[in-house]
Design an enzyme around this catalytic site. Sequence first.
Site, short mmCIF file in Angstrom:
data_model
loop_
_atom_site.label_atom_id
_atom_site.label_comp_id
_atom_site.label_asym_id
_atom_site.label_seq_id
_atom_site.Cartn_x
_atom_site.Cartn_y
_atom_site.Cartn_z
N HIS A 136 0.74 -1.05 -0.04
CA HIS A 136 0.07 -0.08 -0.07
C HIS A 136 0.96 1.44 -0.11
CE1 HIS A 136 -4.43 -1.45 0.47
NE2 HIS A 136 -3.83 -2.22 0.90
N ASP A 143 -7.60 -1.61 -1.34
CA ASP A 143 -8.50 -2.46 -0.64
C ASP A 143 -9.95 -1.91 -1.14
OD1 ASP A 143 -6.66 -3.82 0.57
OD2 ASP A 143 -6.85 -2.49 2.39
N GLU A 205 -6.57 -12.17 0.87
CA GLU A 205 -7.57 -11.27 1.16
C GLU A 205 -8.35 -10.87 -0.50
OE1 GLU A 205 -5.08 -7.84 2.11
OE2 GLU A 205 -4.37 -8.81 3.78
N HIS A 208 -8.05 -7.16 -1.60
CA HIS A 208 -6.80 -6.50 -1.88
C HIS A 208 -6.31 -6.87 -3.31
CE1 HIS A 208 -2.58 -5.21 -0.59
NE2 HIS A 208 -2.48 -6.03 -1.90
#
Length: 236
Positions: A136, A143, A205, A208
Site C-alpha cells: 500500500h 482494498d 485477502e 486486496h
Amino acid sequence: MKPYQQIAIDECGEPLVPIPPEHFAFEIPHHYQKLGAPYDNSKADSPYYLRQGVVDSLIAAQTQLQQNHPKWKILIFDAYRPVEVQQFMVDYTFNQIALAQGCDFPVSEDKRQVIIEHVYQFWAVPSLDRATPPPHSTGGALDITLVDQNNRRIDMGSPIDEISERSYPDYFANSNHPQEEQHHRHRQILKNAMINAGFQQHPNEWWHFCLGDQMWAWLTNQNNSGSQLIARYGRY
C-alpha cells in the site's frame, strides 16, 4: 521476508494522484483515520490516492463491472498508505488480537511471536527498507468491495481486514449453502472486473488488489510460466 519482496523494483516515477470521486464510492469517514492513524505527514492529503496508471486501470475495472451490473460501483476502502500508517495498523491489530485472547500486557515474548506471525499473514511488515516496501505504501495497492445503487455493500461473506480464513478469496468456493454460494459469486464478480483490468489479487485477502508493485509482479510471474516481470512502483 515474503516471496514477493524478492522482486526487483525499477521505480518509474509515476505520480500519486487522487482517485476521481465521480467514478467510485468511498469509505467515509475512513476507518483508519477514525482510529487515529497518522496521515498528517503523508505525501497525499487523504488515503484515496494511487499511482496514475493504477487509477486508469481502476476506471477500466469499473467500466467492466458495469457492463453486467450497471448500477453497482467499486467502493474504495483504502488505497495509498504511508509506512507510518502501516505500522499503526499492525500495532492496532496486534493489540486487538491480544485483547481477544485475554493476554496480559505487556505480552510475553513467546505469545507475542505467535500473535505477530498471525498478524503478518494479512498485514505487510511496515518496512522502511526501499527494497521491501509495504504494497500500500507504493500507491499500487488498494482494498475494495462493491456497493449497489443505494450505496449498500454487496455481501462478500466477511468484512474487510478480518483476520481469519474467511478472508481467503476462494473460501466459499466449494460450499453448497445458497448464501455462501452467493458470497463466492460476489467475490468472483469483483475479482473478474479487476483481473480483466490488469490487477492481481492478494492470495489471502478477497478485497486486496494490486498493479505495478512487487506483489503484482510476483503473482503475474507465478500465473504465467516464463514471465519475469519486475515492479515499477517502489515506496512513494
